[in-house]
Enzyme design. Sequence first.
Site, PDB file in Angstrom:
ATOM      1  N   GLU A 184       0.950  -1.251  -0.111  1.00 45.45           N
ATOM      2  CA  GLU A 184       0.013   0.129  -0.059  1.00 45.45           C
ATOM      3  C   GLU A 184       0.945   1.234   0.033  1.00 45.45           C
ATOM      4  OE1 GLU A 184      -3.511   2.387   2.664  1.00 45.45           O
ATOM      5  OE2 GLU A 184      -2.718   0.335   3.170  1.00 45.45           O
ATOM      6  N   ASN A 203      -4.676   5.409  -1.535  1.00 51.22           N
ATOM      7  CA  ASN A 203      -6.039   5.717  -1.250  1.00 51.22           C
ATOM      8  C   ASN A 203      -6.362   6.803  -2.308  1.00 51.22           C
ATOM      9  OD1 ASN A 203      -6.149   4.396   1.430  1.00 51.22           O
ATOM     10  ND2 ASN A 203      -4.177   5.216   1.745  1.00 51.22           N
ATOM     11  N   GLU A 252      -7.954   2.298  -3.618  1.00 55.86           N
ATOM     12  CA  GLU A 252      -8.608   2.007  -2.321  1.00 55.86           C
ATOM     13  C   GLU A 252      -9.714   3.245  -2.175  1.00 55.86           C
ATOM     14  OE1 GLU A 252      -6.148   0.945   0.955  1.00 55.86           O
ATOM     15  OE2 GLU A 252      -5.157  -0.601  -0.200  1.00 55.86           O
ATOM     16  N   ASP A 262     -12.275   0.214   1.065  1.00 53.99           N
ATOM     17  CA  ASP A 262     -11.212   0.328   2.350  1.00 53.99           C
ATOM     18  C   ASP A 262     -12.102   0.491   3.598  1.00 53.99           C
ATOM     19  OD1 ASP A 262      -8.927   0.539   3.811  1.00 53.99           O
ATOM     20  OD2 ASP A 262      -8.500   2.357   3.077  1.00 53.99           O
ATOM     21  N   GLU A 284      -6.232  -5.354   7.811  1.00 55.61           N
ATOM     22  CA  GLU A 284      -5.309  -4.454   8.456  1.00 55.61           C
ATOM     23  C   GLU A 284      -5.214  -4.300   9.835  1.00 55.61           C
ATOM     24  OE1 GLU A 284      -5.244  -0.780   5.681  1.00 55.61           O
ATOM     25  OE2 GLU A 284      -7.462  -0.853   6.125  1.00 55.61           O
TER      26      GLU A 284
END
Length: 687
Positions: free
Chosen positions: A464, A522, A553, A583, A640
């Site tokens: 990520e 993101n 995401e 997410d 996560e």
Amino acid sequence: MTVRTKFIAVIVLVNLAIVVAGMLILPSLGSDRSVEPELRGRANRIAMTVVMDNALVEVHAQAERARRLAIEGGDPSATLLRLEQELDGVRGQLRFFTDADGEAIANLRRDLDDAALNVRALLLQGPLTPESAEQLVGLTFALQYRASRTLAALVDENNNGALAAALDGFARLRGQIGIALASVGGALLLTLGLSVWAYRRLIRPLGAVTGSLNAVLTGHQPSRMLQETGDEFGDIVRAIHKLQAQAEHIRRIAYEDPGTGIANRNSLDAELREVRRLRPIDGTHGLILIGIETYDTLRSGFGFRIAEAVMRAAAQRLYALDPMPVSVFRIEPQVLGVLVDRGIAEAVTRADLKRITAEAFSRLGTPLEVEGQRFILSLAAGAAIYPDDARDAEEYVNVSLEAMRHAQTQEPGSLHFGERGHTHRLRKHLALAEQIRLGLREGQFVPFFQPVIDAARGKVVGAEMLVRWRQPDGRVVLPGEFMLIAESSEVIREMTRNVLVQACRAVRGWSERGFNLTVSFNLSAKLLSPHILHICREALTEAGLDPSHLIAEITETALIGNLDQCAEILDALRDSGVRLCLDDFGTGYSSLSHLYRFRIDRIKIDPVVVRAAAQNTRAAEIIRSMSELAARLGISLVVEGVETEEDARRLRDLGCSVQQGFLYTRAIPEDQFVEWARTFEARAAAA
């Protein structure tokens, strides 16, 4: 009788009086000769001569101005047009002189014609240059010099002729003064009578019309003397009434919200200015801004008309909140304002605003019924007191808005008071935004990568991307210190494009070193627009990376508001080959409908749910069910927030082998990632 008829009647009668007086005077003179035509003709010639002389001066002045503009590089076209107009005006005036007026007039006419031809010929040569402008000034100066001498001679000639004619006339009239005075006296009496009549029938109505028109234009009521008569004044009065209605309509547009009819921000500003004017020192007043957070959802789900009707109904409930009258305004589409002003007799305190806000929340907390439907509003409020919390009206409103937005970040029904430091914070934010732009230009924003691990196989399967701001002194700034400022402006686009290009190049380099990984980033709610398609396309093209390696995401919270537009953008992103990840699943606005409405490739379970699974068997079963559901839907599942070996083991038992968290590593720079991945996989294989 029309105004035109009345006016003509006055003119006719005045002229008749003059004619009668003249008829009484002429026989006594014993001659049909008259001095008046001679004097009038010469006076007209003198007046025209002066006008022409002034016009020639203006012609030369325009030529000088055109030369100055040509030298300074300006545009002399308007000045040249004025020059030609003035020159044509002089030639037009000269047409009133005949050839009988003398050779000087004929010479002047030829000079003007030649000058006009020369000026036009010069202007037709092309754009005015300093050289051609100098020639133009010379032409106009020569024309002015020659014409002024001729015109001065004409003035002297006509003055002398007029004086001689006047002396001759007075000599012949010396014996007839009595008759003349009697005739003139009679004419004056008649004129005086007509003047009184004209004042009553023409001038006084005209004054009333003018005053009423000015009153309407300044927002006041027209004069009561206005009467809709049958003449032109009556037409004007009717037009004034129409203008008054239109002015009232414009006032409503300027000071009332068109959707609800509530007083708007302009009206609040005007009210605050009036309060400051009437009470510049004594007394305080308070402002409460109530944010109705459900407005955007209502507008998207039920349409603009229903949303506006809800806001109108909410505003109606806010009237008479206080024993003293309060004013209600619509500051923004989703914000209502309440101005509390008790005059100079009593100051407004924060306790008053808390009490009034509590009453407002109580009234608005009851469901609103609009067109047979019931709506529950989500509320937050910000308040401030003038002059304690602000120095002027603009800061007053801005401080209250900032307080309201701060309250919206807390639980529903919160009230927050603004502070005078709002301007300082705003300037600090602006300074930080400028530093961000400078940092982007200097390449200070870089990607860090947190690995995504397949714990069952002991392999690194992806990463990520997280943005970091590497300062010139080596200090690394985390997103919490700058991301909110970036997302509040268009700089978030450039930041995303810049860092995403670096991340795609890093993934391409890793694949060349034996690590074929995906990279996720993101997707800010601010970027849920066609811009994200261009950003991803440019990043993939510049890095030479296949789109399947890139995962966008997006949080479920970012999807709230306009699902149709979000679906269109995400579908286009998915069609381009970029994969999608939902997410923070399990918190906020989680909805299973997103799993079938959007073509999701991956789900990320939020760390909050992961931590809950350690204490709550229900949370653990939810994760297990999500793992099974994702497998059936062909969607990969990532958890996560894995921080301990116990977390990793528990999640593997629940079917979640793809993990991410501090147990493995924090986000690391690009140049350390491959070395870390090799070390991790070697340890996993040895274990």
